[in-house]
Design a protein around this motif. Structure first.
Motif, PDB file in Angstrom:
ATOM      1  N   HIS A   1     -10.287  -5.048   5.120  1.00  0.00           N
ATOM      2  CA  HIS A   1     -11.600  -4.618   5.601  1.00  0.00           C
ATOM      3  C   HIS A   1     -12.673  -4.781   4.530  1.00  0.00           C
ATOM      4  CE1 HIS A   1     -14.504  -2.262   7.942  1.00  0.00           C
ATOM      5  NE2 HIS A   1     -14.815  -1.652   6.812  1.00  0.00           N
TER       6      HIS A   1
ATOM      7  N   HIS B   1     -24.997   5.783   0.428  1.00  0.00           N
ATOM      8  CA  HIS B   1     -24.168   4.610   0.698  1.00  0.00           C
ATOM      9  C   HIS B   1     -22.689   4.950   0.510  1.00  0.00           C
ATOM     10  CE1 HIS B   1     -27.831   1.948  -0.377  1.00  0.00           C
ATOM     11  NE2 HIS B   1     -27.716   2.036   0.943  1.00  0.00           N
TER      12      HIS B   1
ATOM     13  N   ALA C   1     -21.379   7.029   3.370  1.00  0.00           N
ATOM     14  CA  ALA C   1     -21.186   6.209   4.563  1.00  0.00           C
ATOM     15  C   ALA C   1     -19.922   5.365   4.453  1.00  0.00           C
ATOM     16  CB  ALA C   1     -22.409   5.318   4.779  1.00  0.00           C
ATOM     17  N   LEU C   2     -19.649   4.844   3.259  1.00  0.00           N
ATOM     18  CA  LEU C   2     -18.442   4.046   3.061  1.00  0.00           C
ATOM     19  C   LEU C   2     -17.184   4.902   3.128  1.00  0.00           C
ATOM     20  CD1 LEU C   2     -19.721   1.662   0.262  1.00  0.00           C
ATOM     21  CD2 LEU C   2     -18.935   0.981   2.535  1.00  0.00           C
ATOM     22  N   ARG C   3     -17.279   6.166   2.722  1.00  0.00           N
ATOM     23  CA  ARG C   3     -16.134   7.060   2.870  1.00  0.00           C
ATOM     24  C   ARG C   3     -15.787   7.258   4.349  1.00  0.00           C
ATOM     25  NH1 ARG C   3     -16.311  13.069   0.414  1.00  0.00           N
ATOM     26  NH2 ARG C   3     -18.127  13.137   1.788  1.00  0.00           N
TER      27      ARG C   3
ATOM     28  N   GLU D   1     -16.491   5.146   6.671  1.00  0.00           N
ATOM     29  CA  GLU D   1     -15.990   3.848   7.111  1.00  0.00           C
ATOM     30  C   GLU D   1     -14.522   3.680   6.741  1.00  0.00           C
ATOM     31  OE1 GLU D   1     -17.093  -0.818   6.162  1.00  0.00           O
ATOM     32  OE2 GLU D   1     -18.691   0.709   6.124  1.00  0.00           O
ATOM     33  N   ALA D   2     -14.170   4.062   5.505  1.00  0.00           N
ATOM     34  CA  ALA D   2     -12.765   3.968   5.085  1.00  0.00           C
ATOM     35  C   ALA D   2     -11.878   4.887   5.907  1.00  0.00           C
ATOM     36  CB  ALA D   2     -12.652   4.312   3.598  1.00  0.00           C
TER      37      ALA D   2
ATOM     38  N   GLU E   1     -12.326   5.735   9.012  1.00  0.00           N
ATOM     39  CA  GLU E   1     -12.139   5.135  10.330  1.00  0.00           C
ATOM     40  C   GLU E   1     -11.133   3.990  10.277  1.00  0.00           C
ATOM     41  OE1 GLU E   1     -16.071   4.008  11.367  1.00  0.00           O
ATOM     42  OE2 GLU E   1     -16.688   6.037  11.977  1.00  0.00           O
ATOM     43  N   VAL E   2     -11.162   3.218   9.183  1.00  0.00           N
ATOM     44  CA  VAL E   2     -10.200   2.123   9.032  1.00  0.00           C
ATOM     45  C   VAL E   2      -8.782   2.670   8.929  1.00  0.00           C
ATOM     46  CG1 VAL E   2      -9.442   0.254   7.525  1.00  0.00           C
ATOM     47  CG2 VAL E   2     -11.879   0.571   7.999  1.00  0.00           C
TER      48      VAL E   2
END
Length: 238
Positions: A13, A58, A61-63, A65-66, A68-69
């Motif tokens: 990802h 940022h 938001a990436l946390r 995103e991770a 969800e992955v």
């Protein structure tokens, strides 16, 4: 092995499957010009760090995103072990402390330094203490051999960083523990007798056959960044 299989979704990802390093670098520059965040994933088994070039928003938001992955694999982030921190505050990763400091002797020059984490040093000291707390009926050779095996392995792992101060501290701590063991073994010997019988130079512990390994004598080397120039052992699917 299971962690590498399950967490490969993170690699795919954030690395962008099918994108060559040159194209990835071009995309990073494009995002940077537009004020967008860039990130890079560093992972070893189930221990990983996502380095973010951007704001705290940022990173948050990436946390998400991770998270969800990972949910696609039935996994979730541990709230206790997952944190967002600034590089000036530092982070522990694989026994290392990674933190940005001002370079000594300068007013506004900063570098990211990598050195053994306090947790790793405390674990090493606990190991040395445990070895030196064993039965004093054994010969000094046996104690030194056990200590040497551990010290050589530990310093070989941590020599690729700013570890000189840590190695010097470990040297002093080991010396203190060995002489504590000798004083328990020879309770009626004077300090002068202990040094004459159990050292090679009147100071450093040694026998006729074995000498205590000196951690401070290990040369250190700064890690040389290679990034995406490290060849991948996996065939490209692009």
């Amino acid at each position: 092995m299971l962690a590498n299989v399950a967490l490969s979704v993170l690699d795919e990802h954030f690395a962008g499957p099918g994108i060559n390093p040159r194209e990835r670098a071009r995309r990073r520059r494009w995002r940077r010009r537009r004020g967008l965040a860039n990130c890079r994933l560093a992972r070893y088994a189930d221990d990983w760090v996502l380095a973010v070039s951007g704001t705290k928003a940022h990173a948050e938001a990436l946390r998400v995103e991770a998270s969800e992955v990972l949910s696609t694999m039935g996994l979730r982030l541990s709230p206790e072990k997952t944190l967002i921190t600034h590089i000036d505050e530092g982070v522990d990763f694989l026994g290392w402390r990674i933190q940005r400091h001002r370079k000594r002797g300068t007013s506004n020059t900063y570098y990211v330094y990598v050195y053994p984490a306090k947790k790793a040093l405390n674990a090493a000291m606990a190991k040395i203490k445990a070895i030196c707390w064993q039965n004093t009926n054994q010969p000094l050779d046996v104690l030194l051999i056990r200590l040497n095996r551990f010290l050589r392995g530990w310093t070989a792992h941590f020599r690729y960083g700013c570890s000189s101060a840590t190695f010097n501290y470990l040297r002093a701590y080991t010396w203190k523990r060995v002489f504590g063991w000798l004083r328990r073994k020879h309770r009626h010997s004077t300090w002068k007798q202990l040094r004459r019988r159990n050292t090679s130079d009147g100071w450093w512990p040694a026998t006729r056959d074995v000498k205590l390994f000196n951690p401070a004598g290990v040369s250190t080397m700064r890690y040389l960044y290679r990034g995406t120039r490290i060849p991948s052992p996996w065939p490209s699917t692009a």
